[in-house]
Design a protein around this motif. Structure first.
Motif, PDB file in Angstrom:
ATOM      1  N   VAL A 243       0.882  -1.167   0.000  1.00 54.08           N
ATOM      2  CA  VAL A 243       0.000   0.000   0.000  1.00 54.08           C
ATOM      3  C   VAL A 243       0.922   1.220   0.000  1.00 54.08           C
ATOM      4  CG1 VAL A 243      -2.120  -0.936   0.964  1.00 54.08           C
ATOM      5  CG2 VAL A 243      -0.267  -0.353   2.499  1.00 54.08           C
TER       6      VAL A 243
ATOM      7  N   THR B  73       3.828  -2.038   3.394  1.00 57.12           N
ATOM      8  CA  THR B  73       2.836  -3.109   3.312  1.00 57.12           C
ATOM      9  C   THR B  73       1.851  -2.941   4.455  1.00 57.12           C
ATOM     10  OG1 THR B  73       4.064  -4.637   4.730  1.00 57.12           O
ATOM     11  CG2 THR B  73       4.559  -4.697   2.370  1.00 57.12           C
ATOM     12  N   VAL B  74       0.725  -3.633   4.353  1.00 55.53           N
ATOM     13  CA  VAL B  74      -0.308  -3.516   5.372  1.00 55.53           C
ATOM     14  C   VAL B  74       0.239  -3.908   6.745  1.00 55.53           C
ATOM     15  CG1 VAL B  74      -2.587  -4.297   6.067  1.00 55.53           C
ATOM     16  CG2 VAL B  74      -2.064  -4.011   3.641  1.00 55.53           C
TER      17      VAL B  74
ATOM     18  N   MET C 267      -5.943  -1.905   7.730  1.00 55.76           N
ATOM     19  CA  MET C 267      -5.186  -0.671   7.550  1.00 55.76           C
ATOM     20  C   MET C 267      -5.938   0.418   8.293  1.00 55.76           C
ATOM     21  SD  MET C 267      -3.774   1.107   4.103  1.00 55.76           S
ATOM     22  CE  MET C 267      -2.920   2.677   4.172  1.00 55.76           C
TER      23      MET C 267
ATOM     24  N   ILE D  72      -8.995  -5.133   4.271  1.00 57.27           N
ATOM     25  CA  ILE D  72      -8.548  -5.549   2.946  1.00 57.27           C
ATOM     26  C   ILE D  72      -8.884  -7.020   2.714  1.00 57.27           C
ATOM     27  CG2 ILE D  72      -6.541  -5.789   1.430  1.00 57.27           C
ATOM     28  CD1 ILE D  72      -5.338  -3.399   2.898  1.00 57.27           C
TER      29      ILE D  72
ATOM     30  N   TYR E  95      -8.828  -3.364  -1.359  1.00 57.36           N
ATOM     31  CA  TYR E  95      -7.383  -3.197  -1.492  1.00 57.36           C
ATOM     32  C   TYR E  95      -7.054  -1.931  -2.276  1.00 57.36           C
ATOM     33  CZ  TYR E  95      -2.621  -3.878  -3.211  1.00 57.36           C
ATOM     34  OH  TYR E  95      -1.303  -3.686  -3.542  1.00 57.36           O
TER      35      TYR E  95
ATOM     36  N   ALA F 192      -7.515   1.105  -0.224  1.00 59.03           N
ATOM     37  CA  ALA F 192      -6.387   1.332   0.683  1.00 59.03           C
ATOM     38  C   ALA F 192      -5.199   1.945  -0.053  1.00 59.03           C
ATOM     39  CB  ALA F 192      -5.978   0.021   1.351  1.00 59.03           C
ATOM     40  N   VAL F 193      -4.951   1.468  -1.277  1.00 62.87           N
ATOM     41  CA  VAL F 193      -3.875   2.048  -2.088  1.00 62.87           C
ATOM     42  C   VAL F 193      -4.171   3.513  -2.387  1.00 62.87           C
ATOM     43  CG1 VAL F 193      -2.712   1.950  -4.329  1.00 62.87           C
ATOM     44  CG2 VAL F 193      -3.214  -0.170  -3.085  1.00 62.87           C
TER      45      VAL F 193
ATOM     46  N   TYR G 134      -5.862   5.580  -0.579  1.00 66.37           N
ATOM     47  CA  TYR G 134      -5.593   6.338   0.644  1.00 66.37           C
ATOM     48  C   TYR G 134      -4.088   6.529   0.850  1.00 66.37           C
ATOM     49  CZ  TYR G 134      -5.245   7.355   5.661  1.00 66.37           C
ATOM     50  OH  TYR G 134      -4.935   7.915   6.874  1.00 66.37           O
ATOM     51  N   ALA G 135      -3.320   5.468   0.667  1.00 64.93           N
ATOM     52  CA  ALA G 135      -1.872   5.546   0.881  1.00 64.93           C
ATOM     53  C   ALA G 135      -1.201   6.482  -0.119  1.00 64.93           C
ATOM     54  CB  ALA G 135      -1.253   4.151   0.788  1.00 64.93           C
TER      55      ALA G 135
ATOM     56  N   HIS H 210      -0.004   2.409  -9.135  1.00 67.88           N
ATOM     57  CA  HIS H 210       1.290   2.062  -8.535  1.00 67.88           C
ATOM     58  C   HIS H 210       1.993   1.091  -9.482  1.00 67.88           C
ATOM     59  CE1 HIS H 210       3.683   0.463  -4.794  1.00 67.88           C
ATOM     60  NE2 HIS H 210       4.451   0.964  -5.738  1.00 67.88           N
TER      61      HIS H 210
END
Length: 324
Positions: free
Chosen positions: A28, A32-33, A115, A227, A233, A236-237, A239-240, A263
């Motif tokens: 993420v 990583t988570v 997360m 996730i 998932y 979450a990516v 957000y990151a 990504h």
């Protein structure tokens, strides 16, 4: 204080991406988570040991990872399952771990696929102040989404009622997979299970405890991602990455349009393609393609395809005319 990071799931809804990779290792952004969780627990001086509870299938993967990681506290604790239908349930696995590892201290338990935007040290502060079984609760803000979780009703910060995955949610405040138990509560895991109570979700155990004494809730704003699906998932990516794009220094992107939430990892190549809301793992190759809302695993090759909502397994090759 001890901690348990629950990492025993098989994440079948994310296959083939997670068929041979624990979902806690999914990247993420730059991290990583599970690393986000390890970092919080490593920094908390009260926590002197972190048990990583996983299954036999992923035991070697976790052992190698922990050997190479910078974290000193985590140790592996393996449940004897290799398939989803062999699992004991989360409560059952937790009871076995407590017995197997001889845990007799206060215990923080957090799911390794969570997360969360709060610091676990703040959660432990709240737990120590209350001195009761404690859960973390988050307002998902949507009654339809709330149907998938355990709902809690509060009086101040004390839990006064639970609804486990209700068909008609009365609120949107849900219990997430982050708990803390005083040491004297741990033997009650066995009592709970011996009376044929639900071994699967810890929320049922917290509900059982609440009927016998006080349970408190640590509520937080910010973000939380469970996730378990490709959509969650990618959320979450997003957000990151703060909605942006991350391309590894040694990735190659030429003649391509990278939209929001993309990504591209180390060694990957993207040429003459359009990507949006997509994660491209190491050494994957994408050319002359349009990819949206997808996860492309290590070493996959895509050429001349239009994909949306796809999970492409490692070293898979798909070219124009393959039916996509």
């Amino acid at each position: 204080m001890k901690a348990v990071v629950l990492a025993g799931g098989y994440a079948t809804r994310l296959w083939p991406i997670t068929e041979h990779r624990p979902k806690m290792f999914l990247p993420v952004g730059e991290n990583t988570v599970i690393d986000e969780i390890f970092e919080d627990l490593e920094a908390d001086d009260r926590v002197d040991e972190v048990f990583v509870s996983t299954n036999e299938r992923f035991a070697d993967t976790f052992a190698d990872y922990l050997d190479e990681s910078p974290f000193e506290k985590p140790t592996l604790s393996v449940e004897e399952t290799v398939e989803e239908d062999e699992k004991f349930g989360v409560v059952g696995a937790l009871e076995q771990l407590v017995e197997r590892e001889g845990v007799d201290d206060d215990l923080v338990v957090v799911a390794g696929d969570n997360m969360i935007s709060f610091d676990l040290g703040d959660f432990a502060d709240f737990f120590e102040d209350k001195g009761t079984p404690t859960l973390a609760a988050y307002d998902v803000g949507d009654r339809e989404r709330a149907k998938s979780y355990g709902l809690v009703q509060l009086d101040g910060d004390e839990v006064i009622d639970f609804q486990e995955k209700p068909a008609d949610p009365q609120s949107t405040l849900v219990s997430i997979a982050c708990y803390a138990f005083p040491a004297e509560t741990l033997p009650k895991l066995t009592t709970y299970l011996e009376n044929d109570n639900n071994p699967d979700e810890p929320g049922w155990f917290l509900q059982w405890l609440q009927r016998r004494g006080a349970v408190h809730a640590y509520t937080f704003d910010g973000a939380w991602f469970d996730i378990g699906t490709a959509e969650s998932y990618l959320d979450a990516v997003e957000y990151a990455l703060d909605g942006g794009t991350l391309v590894a220094d040694d990735a190659t992107v030429e003649g391509s349009d990278l939209g929001d939430v993309v990504h591209v990892m180390s060694g990957a190549t993207v040429t003459d393609s359009t990507l949006d809301r997509t994660v491209v793992f190491e050494d994957a190759t994408i050319s002359d393609s349009e990819i949206r809302n997808s996860v492309i695993d290590t070493g996959a090759t895509l050429e001349g395809v239009d994909l949306s909502g796809a999970l492409i397994g490692s070293h898979t090759s798909i070219t124009e005319g393959d039916g996509f």
